[in-house]
Design a protein around this motif. Sequence first.
Motif, PDB file in Angstrom:
ATOM      1  N   GLY A 193      42.316  35.172  39.351  1.00 24.96           N
ATOM      2  CA  GLY A 193      42.746  33.946  38.697  1.00 24.96           C
ATOM      3  C   GLY A 193      41.722  32.864  38.488  1.00 24.96           C
ATOM      4  N   GLY A 194      40.485  33.035  38.964  1.00 26.64           N
ATOM      5  CA  GLY A 194      39.452  32.049  38.684  1.00 26.64           C
ATOM      6  C   GLY A 194      39.615  30.721  39.379  1.00 26.64           C
ATOM      7  N   HIS A 196      43.705  34.570  32.368  1.00 26.42           N
ATOM      8  CA  HIS A 196      44.758  34.137  33.300  1.00 26.42           C
ATOM      9  C   HIS A 196      44.209  33.279  34.435  1.00 26.42           C
ATOM     10  N   ASP A 197      43.167  32.529  34.190  1.00 29.72           N
ATOM     11  CA  ASP A 197      42.557  31.709  35.238  1.00 29.72           C
ATOM     12  C   ASP A 197      43.291  30.385  35.378  1.00 29.72           C
ATOM     13  N   ALA A 212      39.724  23.084  38.903  1.00 27.83           N
ATOM     14  CA  ALA A 212      38.356  23.609  38.971  1.00 27.83           C
ATOM     15  C   ALA A 212      38.413  25.122  38.900  1.00 27.83           C
ATOM     16  N   LYS A 213      37.490  25.688  38.146  1.00 30.56           N
ATOM     17  CA  LYS A 213      37.449  27.147  37.991  1.00 30.56           C
ATOM     18  C   LYS A 213      36.077  27.656  38.430  1.00 30.56           C
ATOM     19  N   CYS A 214      36.064  28.907  38.852  1.00 29.55           N
ATOM     20  CA  CYS A 214      34.849  29.483  39.431  1.00 29.55           C
ATOM     21  C   CYS A 214      34.271  30.559  38.519  1.00 29.55           C
ATOM     22  N   GLY A 215      33.422  31.393  39.083  1.00 32.55           N
ATOM     23  CA  GLY A 215      32.765  32.439  38.316  1.00 32.55           C
ATOM     24  C   GLY A 215      33.576  33.700  38.143  1.00 32.55           C
ATOM     25  N   ILE A 216      34.805  33.714  38.661  1.00 33.31           N
ATOM     26  CA  ILE A 216      35.687  34.868  38.479  1.00 33.31           C
ATOM     27  C   ILE A 216      36.558  34.624  37.258  1.00 33.31           C
ATOM     28  N   VAL A 217      36.481  35.532  36.299  1.00 27.37           N
ATOM     29  CA  VAL A 217      37.249  35.432  35.057  1.00 27.37           C
ATOM     30  C   VAL A 217      38.211  36.617  35.015  1.00 27.37           C
ATOM     31  N   THR A 218      39.511  36.329  34.916  1.00 26.20           N
ATOM     32  CA  THR A 218      40.500  37.408  34.889  1.00 26.20           C
ATOM     33  C   THR A 218      41.205  37.434  33.544  1.00 26.20           C
ATOM     34  N   VAL A 249      41.996  42.592  34.745  1.00 25.23           N
ATOM     35  CA  VAL A 249      40.563  42.903  34.692  1.00 25.23           C
ATOM     36  C   VAL A 249      39.837  41.698  35.283  1.00 25.23           C
ATOM     37  N   ARG A 250      38.934  41.969  36.228  1.00 23.86           N
ATOM     38  CA  ARG A 250      38.182  40.881  36.868  1.00 23.86           C
ATOM     39  C   ARG A 250      36.715  40.983  36.475  1.00 23.86           C
TER      40      ARG A 250
END
Length: 397
Positions: A172-173, A320-321, A325-331, A374-375
């Motif tokens: 989920g970012g 679906h993030d 604040a969002k991080c380096g994981i993109v779903t 998908v991550r």
Amino acid sequence: MAVPFTPVEIDAIRANTPGCTDDLIHLNHAGSSLPDVSVLDAQIGHLRREAGIGGYEAAEETAEAEAAVYDSIAAMIGGRRHEVARMEHATAAWNAAFWAIPKRPWQRIITHDHDYGANWVAFLRAVEVHGVVIERIPSDAHGQIDLERLASALERPDDIALVSLAWIPTNGGLVNPAAGVGALTRAAGVPFLLDACQAVGQLDIDVESIGCDALSATGRKYLRGPRGSGFLFVHSRAVERFAPAHPDHHGAEWSAIDSYTFAPGATRYEYWEHNHAAWPGLGAAVDVALRLGVDRIQATIAQRAKELREQLVERGMSVHDAGVAKCGIVTMTHPTLDAGEVVSRLATRGVNASSTFLGSARADMEARGLPSLVRLSVHCTTTPAEIQRAATAIGEI
């Protein structure tokens, strides 16, 4: 605010990273990242020394260097050396802290829907062993832990065993507001266990500002360290409040035939036997992060992740993030293919990715109706050209 690395600086970082090649786009840094060459040198050098003179002898020879790793970790997270314990991985670190925190029947374990599957299994086991109750704090409108609901839950602190939070969940970012949770738990006097396995190395961390009592971390993810390495931070105020569940004669002294005494500080959570090659490898990875500047690593990761999200949406993917604040994981999800199929097809195109299924984050994914994701996870080594190529590959499948 820190500024992202320039293209020239990124090229220099990549030149010291053997896995960064034109043939591979590695978007699985949240799984296991690509290490700097100094990390390899530290591990391989120690293994060769063990083979040449013996394991015990090599350990004695490098005792001073091993000790310095604690200083590096403490500097990176804003803690103190005696608050850091050597661990095999994040799960070992988290479990060491979780099972050390006292629990009574009918006390609550407070958590968030985004907490990781391995942690949830421990919660359920604690229900069986200690008779505790699990209380889930829902997400707010932004998808992060609802601090107002948490504050209400903390109004009865005596019947709470601990608050557990995944700072950056597996899907989920999201970057949860850890410092907000820490402020509430400190005020209530409730133990706060922070799972930082995907935050350490990616976020600029100050444990004093966060207010957590314990923080668990791994080496293999955004720290770009070895697999089979990690650490546990336990704040000085919590050391005597918690009691390790399974100490050995390194974490505790057998002081009399019928008694033992815990080692000082966080050392009490360690075991005597450990991977003597992985620990200096982790130290090398931490030193690289300190030299580059974790704040600048964070800024670069955020920039790349934003670029990737935008390009995925342009190609018809659903991102679906969640979170402010969002991080380096993109779903993401594909319009027609399941996550496993997308990851498999990307691999044939030289793109490393991973997938997240229900068992990793069931509470959140069931609530959002997402059977799999998908991550795609970026790092400061990721270039805009790689983002473009990966997004194009995803669009083509």
